[in-house]
Design an enzyme around this catalytic site. Sequence first.
Site, PDB file in Angstrom:
ATOM      1  N   THR A  23     -47.693 -76.372 122.428  1.00  0.00           N
ATOM      2  CA  THR A  23     -48.429 -75.192 121.986  1.00  0.00           C
ATOM      3  C   THR A  23     -47.444 -74.147 121.465  1.00  0.00           C
ATOM      4  O   THR A  23     -46.327 -74.019 121.961  1.00  0.00           O
ATOM      5  CB  THR A  23     -49.286 -74.601 123.116  1.00  0.00           C
ATOM      6  OG1 THR A  23     -48.432 -74.095 124.162  1.00  0.00           O
ATOM      7  CG2 THR A  23     -50.230 -75.639 123.696  1.00  0.00           C
ATOM      8  N   GLY A  24     -47.870 -73.422 120.431  1.00  0.00           N
ATOM      9  CA  GLY A  24     -46.969 -72.456 119.816  1.00  0.00           C
ATOM     10  C   GLY A  24     -45.753 -73.132 119.213  1.00  0.00           C
ATOM     11  O   GLY A  24     -44.624 -72.658 119.323  1.00  0.00           O
ATOM     12  N   ALA A  25     -45.987 -74.244 118.499  1.00  0.00           N
ATOM     13  CA  ALA A  25     -44.889 -75.115 118.067  1.00  0.00           C
ATOM     14  C   ALA A  25     -44.261 -74.715 116.742  1.00  0.00           C
ATOM     15  O   ALA A  25     -43.265 -75.314 116.336  1.00  0.00           O
ATOM     16  CB  ALA A  25     -45.397 -76.555 117.958  1.00  0.00           C
ATOM     17  N   ASN A  26     -44.807 -73.733 116.058  1.00  0.00           N
ATOM     18  CA  ASN A  26     -44.315 -73.448 114.716  1.00  0.00           C
ATOM     19  C   ASN A  26     -43.125 -72.494 114.674  1.00  0.00           C
ATOM     20  O   ASN A  26     -42.505 -72.311 113.625  1.00  0.00           O
ATOM     21  CB  ASN A  26     -45.443 -72.875 113.845  1.00  0.00           C
ATOM     22  CG  ASN A  26     -45.976 -71.554 114.380  1.00  0.00           C
ATOM     23  OD1 ASN A  26     -46.855 -71.565 115.240  1.00  0.00           O
ATOM     24  ND2 ASN A  26     -45.476 -70.430 113.898  1.00  0.00           N
ATOM     25  N   TYR A  75     -46.810 -58.297 131.630  1.00  0.00           N
ATOM     26  CA  TYR A  75     -46.118 -59.509 131.206  1.00  0.00           C
ATOM     27  C   TYR A  75     -45.528 -60.231 132.412  1.00  0.00           C
ATOM     28  O   TYR A  75     -45.702 -61.444 132.570  1.00  0.00           O
ATOM     29  CB  TYR A  75     -45.005 -59.184 130.207  1.00  0.00           C
ATOM     30  CG  TYR A  75     -44.173 -60.393 129.841  1.00  0.00           C
ATOM     31  CD1 TYR A  75     -44.697 -61.396 129.025  1.00  0.00           C
ATOM     32  CD2 TYR A  75     -42.883 -60.551 130.329  1.00  0.00           C
ATOM     33  CE1 TYR A  75     -43.951 -62.522 128.706  1.00  0.00           C
ATOM     34  CE2 TYR A  75     -42.128 -61.675 130.015  1.00  0.00           C
ATOM     35  CZ  TYR A  75     -42.666 -62.662 129.209  1.00  0.00           C
ATOM     36  OH  TYR A  75     -41.927 -63.778 128.906  1.00  0.00           O
ATOM     37  N   GLY A 128     -39.771 -70.309 117.128  1.00  0.00           N
ATOM     38  CA  GLY A 128     -39.025 -70.067 118.355  1.00  0.00           C
ATOM     39  C   GLY A 128     -38.745 -71.319 119.159  1.00  0.00           C
ATOM     40  O   GLY A 128     -38.387 -72.377 118.627  1.00  0.00           O
TER      41      GLY A 128
END
Length: 307
Positions: A23-26, A177, A28
């Site tokens: 997830t969030g692979a595009n 956070y 960083g």
Amino acid sequence: MKKLSGFTEVDVPEQSGKCFIVTGANTGIGFEVTRVLAARGARVIMACRSEDKATQAIARIKQLSPTAELSFLPYDQGDIDSICEAANQLTKESRLDAIINNAGVMTPPLTRTKQGFELQFGVNHLGCFAFTALMLPKLAETAGSRVVVTSSFAHRSANIDWDDLNAEKSYDKTKRYAASKLANALFFFELDRRLRASGSSIVAVGCHPGFAATDLGRHLGALQILLPLTGILLNNAAKGAWPTLQAATAPVTPGGYYGPIGFGGIRGVSGESTRTERALDPELARRLWDVSVTMTGIDPGLSPCSI
């Protein structure tokens, strides 16, 4: 040059025939994890909000690994409906070896998810909880599959405000956070306990990247000027991905926690990391689990653990 003692991307074994969801692979750390897994022969499903950004990331990786097997999965961790649709699509996969829960947000202004949750708790924890819960039946089809949950050293200073989980009374973005990262730590701790108690072969592990220069810091305001220095003094995104790669591919202890082992646990090669006593509190973990089921309406279906 002798390699430092610890895990880096060169230690990632061949992954041909395996399938990972990141997830969030595009961007960083998610991008770097995807890059390495693809280079080792894995099929990687890139669960991202933006198809354009995912397509650009795929092109970058294929320049490095022309035979990389990559695909885009529409996925918004701030929307339970999107999570459910993604999970439904993934039931069609022939196998699934690991979910790498990497997507997250850090210190934004007070914002709500589509379902109205405070964004950091909603994305970083509730979205991760819901997606993992929905994918457990699919993971169970592959012996030794893994759930990797990303926490942070920020969990060390955290407390969860149980009376104001949705930030209706107050909002401190830094404390929220940290609380979401404590929730991540408590989640994989409790998930591991319940999986083992049920006799499941699924392994739940946690990781943290230390302090790394990534897009996650885009809400830091004026402090963003310092982020380029982290690539020199601390971890860049590629090094920050080492703990995730270790958690996903190396021999691990079920319920273990992996992170940088240099400079106070915030940079360097990866190895076993430590958590606070609060992150290992079974009563807090059980409470968070029950609250998460209520808030998301999604129940992983694992019985409470008595040990």
